[in-house]
Design an enzyme around this catalytic site. Sequence first.
Site, mmCIF file in Angstrom:
data_model
loop_
_atom_site.group_PDB
_atom_site.id
_atom_site.type_symbol
_atom_site.label_atom_id
_atom_site.label_comp_id
_atom_site.label_asym_id
_atom_site.label_seq_id
_atom_site.Cartn_x
_atom_site.Cartn_y
_atom_site.Cartn_z
ATOM 1 N N ASP A 63 26.477 149.623 -59.085
ATOM 2 C CA ASP A 63 25.179 150.172 -59.474
ATOM 3 C C ASP A 63 25.287 151.305 -60.492
ATOM 4 O O ASP A 63 26.379 151.815 -60.760
ATOM 5 C CB ASP A 63 24.412 150.654 -58.226
ATOM 6 C CG ASP A 63 25.334 151.275 -57.178
ATOM 7 O OD1 ASP A 63 26.379 151.821 -57.568
ATOM 8 O OD2 ASP A 63 25.020 151.202 -55.990
ATOM 9 N N HIS A 94 21.705 151.002 -46.695
ATOM 10 C CA HIS A 94 21.823 150.261 -47.968
ATOM 11 C C HIS A 94 23.284 149.977 -48.305
ATOM 12 O O HIS A 94 24.177 150.720 -47.938
ATOM 13 C CB HIS A 94 21.098 150.985 -49.113
ATOM 14 C CG HIS A 94 21.706 152.263 -49.586
ATOM 15 N ND1 HIS A 94 20.958 153.382 -49.906
ATOM 16 C CD2 HIS A 94 22.991 152.624 -49.818
ATOM 17 C CE1 HIS A 94 21.751 154.344 -50.318
ATOM 18 N NE2 HIS A 94 22.991 153.924 -50.266
ATOM 19 N N GLU A 123 18.033 148.947 -51.005
ATOM 20 C CA GLU A 123 17.369 149.765 -50.000
ATOM 21 C C GLU A 123 16.704 148.870 -48.940
ATOM 22 O O GLU A 123 16.516 147.667 -49.165
ATOM 23 C CB GLU A 123 16.310 150.642 -50.689
ATOM 24 C CG GLU A 123 16.889 151.637 -51.689
ATOM 25 C CD GLU A 123 17.624 152.820 -51.038
ATOM 26 O OE1 GLU A 123 18.220 152.662 -49.957
ATOM 27 O OE2 GLU A 123 17.611 153.909 -51.644
HETATM 28 C C1 F6R Z 1 27.398 153.606 -54.590
HETATM 29 C C2 F6R Z 1 26.736 152.733 -53.640
HETATM 30 C C3 F6R Z 1 26.082 153.279 -52.413
HETATM 31 C C4 F6R Z 1 26.970 154.256 -51.644
HETATM 32 C C5 F6R Z 1 26.220 154.820 -50.440
HETATM 33 C C6 F6R Z 1 27.056 155.812 -49.674
HETATM 34 O O1 F6R Z 1 27.930 152.854 -55.661
HETATM 35 O O2 F6R Z 1 26.691 151.578 -53.869
HETATM 36 O O3 F6R Z 1 25.755 152.207 -51.562
HETATM 37 O O4 F6R Z 1 28.131 153.603 -51.231
HETATM 38 O O5 F6R Z 1 25.050 155.435 -50.876
HETATM 39 O O6 F6R Z 1 27.261 156.943 -50.460
HETATM 40 P P1 F6R Z 1 28.301 158.058 -50.026
HETATM 41 O O7 F6R Z 1 29.634 157.430 -50.056
HETATM 42 O O8 F6R Z 1 28.160 159.126 -51.089
HETATM 43 O O9 F6R Z 1 27.899 158.507 -48.680
#
Ligand code: F6R
Length: 270
Positions: free
Chosen positions: A77, A148, A153
Site C-alpha cells: 500500500d 485490516h 479496512e
Molecule cells: C502496512 C500495512 C498495514 C500494517 C498495519 C499494522 O503496509 O499494510 O496493514 O501492517 O497497519 O501496522 P503496524 O505494524 O505499524 O502496527
Amino acid sequence: MFARNSVIALATFDMEIIIQPTAEAATTRAARVIARLLREKPNAVLGLATGSTPLLLYRELIRMKLDWRKVTTFNLDEYVGLAPTHPQSYHSFMRENLFQHIKISMRNVHIPDGMAKNIPASCENYERKITAAGGIDLQVLGIGTDGHIGFNEPTSSLASRTRIKTLTQQTRRDNARFFGSEADVPHHCITMGIGTIMEARQNLLLAFGPKKARAVAEAVEGPITSINPASMLQMHPATKVCLDKDAASQLQRADYYRWVYDNKPGWQQI
Ligand code: F6R
C-alpha cells in the site's frame, strides 16, 4: 482465487500459528521462512508491508546478507497524495528500512503510486504487473488494531483487488505517531485487495504487542467476516501467523497451537 502451485513445498493447508515469547523470536522464525524461499527461488516475488511490525524483520533480513539481485517486490500500500520523497510515504519507509541496505535492482521494486493522476488505471496496472511477474510467492503482512491487512479496512470486499480505500479513524489515529498529528495522516490510500493477498502462494502475518491481541484472536478464531478482513486468511492454504506472547494473549487455543508447533512431525517440517 487461491494460491497457485509453488516451486517450494508449502507447509500445510491449515493456518500455522507460531507463538514465541518475544517479537524478536517470532521475527526470527519469519525471517527464516523468507531466507529459505530466497535460497530455493532466487527470483522470488515478495509482497512487502510497512509500519512498525516488519521493522525487526527487515533488520534481520539485512543482517542475513541474502541474495536479492533477482528478487522482485510488491508493496501492499501507499498513501494517496504523498510523493515518493515525502518522509512518511511508504516509498521512503521502504528505502530507509530495507532497499538502501540490500543489493536489489530498483527496477524490480514496486510500490503503489500515491500520486497517480488516474488511480483506477494505476491500480489495474499494479495488478497486471503482479500477474506479469508470475504472482507473489510470499506476502508479508501486519495487522491493524481493526483487523485490516494491507489497508483493507473493515467491510472491505473479501474479493477486492488493488484500489483506493478510505482509512478508518482508528487507523488514522494509530498511524498518527508517524506523522506528528492525526490531522496530517492522509484519509486515502491505495492498497492491494484481499483477493490480491489471497492469491499469494504463501502469507506470513506478524503481530506483536497487546494492542493486536483482539484483532489477532478474531482473525484466527472468529468467523470469516469482512468486519475483520484478516479473518479471510482462514481460507488461505499456506498462511503462517508469527506472534509474540502479548499478541497471542486472547487466543482461546494458544496451548494447542504451541503444542502443534513444538511437536511437528517430520512430514510437516517442509
Ligand atoms: C502496512 C500495512 C498495514 C500494517 C498495519 C499494522 O503496509 O499494510 O496493514 O501492517 O497497519 O501496522 P503496524 O505494524 O505499524 O502496527
